[in-house]
Design a protein around this motif. Structure first.
Motif, PDB file in Angstrom:
ATOM      1  N   VAL A 105      77.345 -11.055  77.051  1.00  0.00           N
ATOM      2  CA  VAL A 105      76.679 -11.956  76.184  1.00  0.00           C
ATOM      3  C   VAL A 105      75.291 -12.293  76.817  1.00  0.00           C
ATOM      4  CG1 VAL A 105      76.821 -14.670  75.801  1.00  0.00           C
ATOM      5  CG2 VAL A 105      78.981 -13.033  75.676  1.00  0.00           C
ATOM      6  N   GLU A 106      75.266 -12.342  78.073  1.00  0.00           N
ATOM      7  CA  GLU A 106      74.039 -12.877  78.853  1.00  0.00           C
ATOM      8  C   GLU A 106      72.976 -11.760  78.509  1.00  0.00           C
ATOM      9  OE1 GLU A 106      76.889 -12.683  80.318  1.00  0.00           O
ATOM     10  OE2 GLU A 106      77.163 -14.708  80.418  1.00  0.00           O
ATOM     11  N   SER A 120      82.758  -2.086  62.258  1.00  0.00           N
ATOM     12  CA  SER A 120      83.802  -1.461  63.177  1.00  0.00           C
ATOM     13  C   SER A 120      83.583   0.028  63.155  1.00  0.00           C
ATOM     14  CB  SER A 120      85.226  -1.964  62.797  1.00  0.00           C
ATOM     15  OG  SER A 120      85.686  -1.065  61.678  1.00  0.00           O
ATOM     16  N   SER A 167      80.499  -7.643  74.410  1.00  0.00           N
ATOM     17  CA  SER A 167      82.059  -7.817  74.856  1.00  0.00           C
ATOM     18  C   SER A 167      82.171  -9.298  74.890  1.00  0.00           C
ATOM     19  CB  SER A 167      81.613  -7.519  76.754  1.00  0.00           C
ATOM     20  OG  SER A 167      80.875  -8.130  77.021  1.00  0.00           O
ATOM     21  N   ILE A 168      82.696  -9.712  73.771  1.00  0.00           N
ATOM     22  CA  ILE A 168      83.132 -10.817  73.355  1.00  0.00           C
ATOM     23  C   ILE A 168      84.194 -10.916  72.337  1.00  0.00           C
ATOM     24  CG2 ILE A 168      81.422 -10.801  71.585  1.00  0.00           C
ATOM     25  CD1 ILE A 168      80.812 -13.832  71.730  1.00  0.00           C
ATOM     26  N   LYS A 169      85.108 -12.080  72.517  1.00  0.00           N
ATOM     27  CA  LYS A 169      86.288 -12.086  71.639  1.00  0.00           C
ATOM     28  C   LYS A 169      86.353 -13.380  70.893  1.00  0.00           C
ATOM     29  CE  LYS A 169      91.410 -12.267  71.711  1.00  0.00           C
ATOM     30  NZ  LYS A 169      92.418 -12.649  72.269  1.00  0.00           N
ATOM     31  N   PRO A 170      86.175 -13.376  69.567  1.00  0.00           N
ATOM     32  CA  PRO A 170      86.126 -12.335  68.783  1.00  0.00           C
ATOM     33  C   PRO A 170      84.548 -11.990  68.406  1.00  0.00           C
ATOM     34  CG  PRO A 170      86.275 -14.462  67.443  1.00  0.00           C
ATOM     35  CD  PRO A 170      86.291 -14.852  68.790  1.00  0.00           C
ATOM     36  N   HIS A 199      85.543  -9.763  59.374  1.00  0.00           N
ATOM     37  CA  HIS A 199      86.206 -11.214  59.338  1.00  0.00           C
ATOM     38  C   HIS A 199      85.687 -12.381  59.456  1.00  0.00           C
ATOM     39  CE1 HIS A 199      90.095  -8.802  61.190  1.00  0.00           C
ATOM     40  NE2 HIS A 199      89.881  -8.252  59.932  1.00  0.00           N
ATOM     41  N   PRO A 200      85.899 -13.235  58.578  1.00  0.00           N
ATOM     42  CA  PRO A 200      85.303 -14.461  58.390  1.00  0.00           C
ATOM     43  C   PRO A 200      85.243 -15.374  59.606  1.00  0.00           C
ATOM     44  CG  PRO A 200      86.957 -14.321  56.593  1.00  0.00           C
ATOM     45  CD  PRO A 200      87.090 -13.138  57.669  1.00  0.00           C
ATOM     46  N   ALA A 201      86.258 -15.586  60.338  1.00  0.00           N
ATOM     47  CA  ALA A 201      85.961 -16.238  61.577  1.00  0.00           C
ATOM     48  C   ALA A 201      84.888 -15.873  62.694  1.00  0.00           C
ATOM     49  CB  ALA A 201      87.245 -16.610  62.053  1.00  0.00           C
ATOM     50  N   SER A 202      85.332 -14.216  62.741  1.00  0.00           N
ATOM     51  CA  SER A 202      84.252 -13.744  63.817  1.00  0.00           C
ATOM     52  C   SER A 202      82.760 -13.753  63.414  1.00  0.00           C
ATOM     53  CB  SER A 202      84.669 -12.115  63.747  1.00  0.00           C
ATOM     54  OG  SER A 202      86.214 -11.869  64.011  1.00  0.00           O
ATOM     55  N   MET A 220      81.285 -16.004  61.638  1.00  0.00           N
ATOM     56  CA  MET A 220      80.927 -17.273  61.593  1.00  0.00           C
ATOM     57  C   MET A 220      80.548 -17.510  63.216  1.00  0.00           C
ATOM     58  SD  MET A 220      82.371 -21.018  60.425  1.00  0.00           S
ATOM     59  CE  MET A 220      81.905 -22.185  61.724  1.00  0.00           C
ATOM     60  N   ILE A 221      81.382 -17.307  64.054  1.00  0.00           N
ATOM     61  CA  ILE A 221      81.247 -17.346  65.397  1.00  0.00           C
ATOM     62  C   ILE A 221      80.123 -16.639  65.830  1.00  0.00           C
ATOM     63  CG2 ILE A 221      82.231 -16.999  67.686  1.00  0.00           C
ATOM     64  CD1 ILE A 221      84.754 -18.281  66.322  1.00  0.00           C
ATOM     65  N   HIS A 241      76.932 -18.364  64.681  1.00  0.00           N
ATOM     66  CA  HIS A 241      76.824 -19.604  65.341  1.00  0.00           C
ATOM     67  C   HIS A 241      76.167 -19.241  66.548  1.00  0.00           C
ATOM     68  CE1 HIS A 241      77.948 -23.663  65.888  1.00  0.00           C
ATOM     69  NE2 HIS A 241      78.135 -23.570  67.246  1.00  0.00           N
ATOM     70  N   LEU A 242      76.519 -18.199  67.334  1.00  0.00           N
ATOM     71  CA  LEU A 242      76.072 -18.082  68.642  1.00  0.00           C
ATOM     72  C   LEU A 242      74.678 -17.410  68.537  1.00  0.00           C
ATOM     73  CD1 LEU A 242      79.453 -17.038  70.519  1.00  0.00           C
ATOM     74  CD2 LEU A 242      78.048 -19.037  70.907  1.00  0.00           C
TER      75      LEU A 242
END
Lengths: 409, 409
Positions: free
Chosen positions: B9-10, B259, B284-287, B307-310, B312-313, B316-317
């Motif tokens: 992430v960093e 994917s 390296s993040i889930k999801p 995948h919609p939730a992945s 969006m997250i 967001h980030l």
């Protein structure tokens, strides 16, 4: 002048809840214009999501029993009989001893009950070598696992965030009934206050800052702002301007004139606008004590302290609550920023995990309950209010740990 | 296909910082339309705020020395010589032994150096009984104490929140140069993805949820979203649609197809759009592991997991970070939600205090430094990123305490 006892923050929220009647007028909005509106009716799940058994990985659809006992040293062998195409029904069903390739999101063929990841197999000229055993339903999203037909999808009073709109889209709902957004009127009072476009101030004068800060907060929350300008300290003139403005809006904000000074008649003017009238005059909070809240024949009136920072903070806390309530939302204090986790959440070191959580209060403490479910499910986002970040250095968090929450929105 | 190492992430934030070049185009906006735009130039304080010595309370302007030794049992006596009118220069100056009434926000008369609150005096037929002693400068806001002429008011790259707009208004600045906001284009790919308005799905199909969730996030951040619809899994068609879209926008978002499946050519399509090309393929993040980030001739391209939730997250980030950077903001991770306070903050029990804080990071921990200054100063809000709430049960927080932060915006 009627005297009021200063109210606590909690009492003030309670009184807001009791005094604000939501606007009942409904409007219909296409999804792309519905962000941050509040739902005016319950919406039921009319189609299962997914409406077929979906693979959550790239792999091979199999009967789990066919993999039992398989390992790196003792692989199992299955006949590869084709592949599933995305968006299509598989061409045939699976018999014992067979496997079919299925991509992430693809539909499982009849006869299969699980998907083994490609990483755990090897396709040797149509003979699939299987290096691991899997359980029934492994890597499968069941019919209705995300949204189940007949359940409530979203309740009346829900504010539509991106994830709620996504859930509506999954159902083919492209237009929703929402409550109309309020129009907020604003007036600034005080002999020293000059319009912000004033080029040269005389000594003792300041420009109106609250018009733009309050107006921007209203815009940020997606509502319409009507700027009424500056009124000199003259009771008759203030009454005239306030009466004129309140006719055009759903909520009126007055800035200045709310301290207990000699020229303080704004509470009288506000009281005169309608019944039941002023319900808060003074809050035990710093900054922002001299705040006035009133209900004038169903229209909320907010008298803010004149100091810009106090005005903004008070409006952030109580103005937002009033406007949320006016839009038909239930008042909930969900702006907190940390909570105790309700169960152990393991996490692999070397990977940052974001775990979605639902927040609830118990015995004056906030708790974060991890929302379980596969990461691709939109319902997990609908249920959650934020995320816990477990940094890549950590192996997880323990039940009872106090953790920071990244709130959605 | 080029292989990429999964990034942390960093590292991903670091690479975003290096790869995104802000849009340099400037536009001029009136304040009421400038919310959440990013300043394109430094702005200097041209007028002191306040530009006169202001009282922060309702009280009497005096020479502090005249009150020394005064108490409940031994009151001092001063001649009351009139009152200061709001917005006006006091009619005369103060001599030793004199006092003049001054309302909150009023201008101190020459000769006075402090204001004693009305609660601590009694006006008995023009003779002011003083029951407390006060210090020089007590209850006085000095010239330039909020904003001082010649200082930088706001730096280039600052995102304009309500408090920054208030600070600009205080200077009579009613129009500002800001960076143009980016336009974000979106395409969804996948044979199973159907437009959201599809009435009846066939087995194996799902509706496009990401279009509305990503589009709403973009709208929430105040930017323009161009929805390009759904593309079937066909490399030539995807290339054509992507090339067509990227011409019209400043940033392109692709959903699905990221994917490592057999049909995965979206990374090739993204790579082909321009140099230097893909800089992140896998986080390296889930999801959200299969995320693609690219720089196509200066235009950011984001390949989101389907995948919609992945999706969006991740958006967001990292999408937010990319769009912030594109608008000319420096990337800072200020979404944290708790911090250690840097000094003891006392608070009166029975009152909820909101203390404004500035946040900073040191040795991998976040600290909240209370912003001191009188509560009416707009500059304290400009400097602060959030507030600590000290509940009415507490007598304060101690240096080193870990406290929750309510972030502004």
């Amino acid at each position: 002048m009627k005297f009021f006892q200063v109210k606590s923050v909690e009492e003030t929220f309670q009184l807001i809840n009791e005094n604000i009647t939501p606007l009942s007028e409904k409007v219909s909005k296409p999804l792309f214009e519905a962000l941050h509106f509040v739902l005016a009716e319950d919406i039921e799940v009319k189609e299962n999501v997914p409406n077929f058994r979906r693979s959550s990985v790239d792999g091979y659809a199999v009967k789990a029993a066919d993999t039992f006992g398989s390992s790196e040293s003792m692989p199992g062998f299955l006949n590869l009989i084709g592949e599933v195409k995305m968006g299509e029904t598989p061409s045939r069903m699976i018999q014992m001893g067979e496997a079919m390739y299925v991509p992430t999101g693809g539909m499982l063929p009849e006869g299969s009950d699980s998907v083994i990841m490609i990483e755990h197999c090897e396709d040797i000229s149509g003979l699939l070598n299987v290096y691991r055993q899997i359980a029934p339903n492994e890597n499968v999203i069941a019919i209705g696992e995300d949204l189940r037909r007949g359940n409530v999808l979203l309740s009346k009073g829900t504010k539509l965030r991106p994830q709620e709109l996504g859930a509506l889209a999954s159902q083919g709902i492209i237009e929703v009934a929402v409550f109309r957004k309020p129009i907020i009127g604003y007036l600034s009072s005080g002999d020293e206050i000059m319009p912000m476009e004033t080029e040269a101030l005389e000594l003792g004068q300041v420009r109106d800052m609250n018009g733009i800060t309050i107006g921007s907060q209203v815009a940020q929350w997606g509502m319409t702002f009507l700027y009424g300008g500056v009124v000199k300290d003259d009771q008759a003139e203030l009454e005239r301007r306030v009466r004129d403005m309140i006719e055009k809006v759903d909520c009126l904000v007055l800035s200045g004139g709310s301290s207990v000074g000699t020229k303080d008649y704004s509470v009288d003017v506000i009281q005169s606008l309608g019944d039941p009238g002023v319900y808060v005059h003074g809050i035990s909070i710093k900054p922002g004590k001299p705040t006035i809240l009133s209900n004038a024949n169903g229209k909320p009136v907010i008298g803010l302290p004149g100091h810009p920072a106090s005005a903004m903070i008070i409006f952030h806390l109580f103005g937002k609550a009033i406007l949320d309530r006016l839009q038909g939302m239930e008042l909930e204090e969900k702006q907190l920023t940390f909570a105790r986790v309700t169960k152990n959440i393991p996490s692999a070191p070397g990977r940052t995990d974001f775990v979605r959580v639902r927040l609830f209060e118990k015995d004056q403490e906030w708790y974060a309950e991890p929302i379980l479910g596969k990461s691709g499910l939109i319902s997990t986002l609908v249920k959650s209010e934020g995320m816990i970040e477990i940094s890549s250095e950590n192996e997880g968090v323990y039940k009872g740990d106090l953790v920071p929450i990244r709130l959605f929105q």
